[in-house]
Write a protein that holds these residues in place. Sequence first.
Motif, PDB file in Angstrom:
ATOM      1  N   LEU A 146       0.825  -1.210   0.000  1.00 30.35           N
ATOM      2  CA  LEU A 146       0.000   0.000   0.000  1.00 30.35           C
ATOM      3  C   LEU A 146       0.861   1.263   0.000  1.00 30.35           C
ATOM      4  CD1 LEU A 146      -2.767  -1.093   2.551  1.00 30.35           C
ATOM      5  CD2 LEU A 146      -2.956  -0.962   0.053  1.00 30.35           C
ATOM      6  N   GLU A 167       2.692   1.560  -3.543  1.00 30.83           N
ATOM      7  CA  GLU A 167       1.795   1.965  -4.628  1.00 30.83           C
ATOM      8  C   GLU A 167       1.157   3.327  -4.391  1.00 30.83           C
ATOM      9  OE1 GLU A 167       1.375   0.168  -7.473  1.00 30.83           O
ATOM     10  OE2 GLU A 167       2.977  -1.076  -6.622  1.00 30.83           O
ATOM     11  N   THR A 203      -1.366   3.931  -2.489  1.00 33.66           N
ATOM     12  CA  THR A 203      -2.803   3.671  -2.576  1.00 33.66           C
ATOM     13  C   THR A 203      -3.594   4.568  -1.629  1.00 33.66           C
ATOM     14  OG1 THR A 203      -2.273   1.359  -3.056  1.00 33.66           O
ATOM     15  CG2 THR A 203      -4.555   1.861  -2.456  1.00 33.66           C
ATOM     16  N   LEU A 238     -11.085  -1.336  -2.803  1.00 37.09           N
ATOM     17  CA  LEU A 238      -9.903  -1.467  -3.659  1.00 37.09           C
ATOM     18  C   LEU A 238      -9.475  -2.924  -3.807  1.00 37.09           C
ATOM     19  CD1 LEU A 238      -7.141  -1.974  -1.722  1.00 37.09           C
ATOM     20  CD2 LEU A 238      -7.641   0.382  -1.118  1.00 37.09           C
ATOM     21  N   GLU A 296      -8.213  -4.308  -7.065  1.00 34.19           N
ATOM     22  CA  GLU A 296      -6.973  -3.715  -7.552  1.00 34.19           C
ATOM     23  C   GLU A 296      -5.742  -4.380  -6.950  1.00 34.19           C
ATOM     24  OE1 GLU A 296      -7.091   0.470  -6.808  1.00 34.19           O
ATOM     25  OE2 GLU A 296      -9.147   0.691  -7.538  1.00 34.19           O
TER      26      GLU A 296
END
Length: 412
Positions: free
Chosen positions: A231, A234, A236, A248, A251
């Motif tokens: 996380l 990325e 996120t 999410l 994803e």
Amino acid sequence: MQIGYVTFNTEERQRVMKVLQMVRDQTAIDELGLGRIRDAFANEMFPGMSTLQRRAKYFAVLPSLYYEAAKLHYRSREEVHRQIIHWEIRLTDMLYKGASSQEDRNGITGSSMLEAAKKDETKFVRYDPTYIYQTGLRTYNMIRSNANLEALIYERSRQLSNMPQRMTELENGADADEQTGLNQLFATCGEHYDFDRGEMLQTNLTAREAQFIKRHIELSPASKDSLLAYLLREGTQVAPYYPELVSLWHELPTHFQEQYRLALHFSYWAYYMHLRYRYLFAQGNEDSERAAYYEQMMQACLDEHPEIRDANTMDLVLTHVWTRMNEESVHNFCRKAALHLEKNTPAELTKLNQLIRQRERQIKGNRNKIDNPKFKAYEMSDPRVMTFRWDEIVYRVISEIREALCHNEEIH
């Protein structure tokens, strides 16, 4: 779960007893012993995180505190302990003065005891910052040794005291601190903290602190393959409530999808079991109003999450956590309870009720609450859906890192 340790000395024994007491404190309301599976998921998804932690800042500041402490001279390990506590109190005061709101102050470890500790350092909090964050600091390779921290600082201090006067960088061409080995023991973020005379320290992360924490979580062997590292890597955008991460879910890489799916399934399943436990407790106390309340909540849980009746998914949960938590009794309870719930007939639910009673007696012994007159007046709070430390600390750490790095990008 059995916990044991080897006794080396009084100081080490006292520290271990503090750890054992924390475990007892955290599991005191875990009547069915399901917290062991919760912790297995939490340690896998978010290694280094603890429900006692409150701010990301400590992951940046504490390694520098130990780094500087190792440069001082001590006559005993007890002096090291006192020095760390002294600087932790100073750090608490600095953070308290730098907090921008009462909410920020509430997240500062030891702030409630600050004034008393400034007058008498023995009155500082039982669980000091070192105690709370040390496992995370080791997990993220910010403390690069598994040795006792105070012994580590004491021994390195003795080595420094016995060294000849160090050559300067001009004389040697190398950083003096590299020669002492301090950089091999403690990773520091590069910010300067004055633990003796500092007056104020913002609770928010600087960009350098945020990058330091992020990098260590992403690169440390103990955390680099975790959902937490993913996380952060990325960038996120995440939600503050763990079940909302389902937005999410598609994803995520496949193995994180399955990890999250099984953890969420278990959290709702455990929530239902704790509701049924409270239903039985109310029945035993002949509290029909409270029993009806929990009966309605159980039905609402099943209506909203009918998937928790699937015993096959529980088998997948137990298989997933086996290498991290292989205690047979909790596995047997979950497997049997899941089968009773799946069949969902009056006879099977009666068996489930009996299984829950047996499980509580197995966990609590003569301190069991169901059908126990000693707990007739006991007020039991409603259970919470397990969030695997997300709501307590993980979301905050991710958000504080993200905020610091985004703010730095805006400035530049």
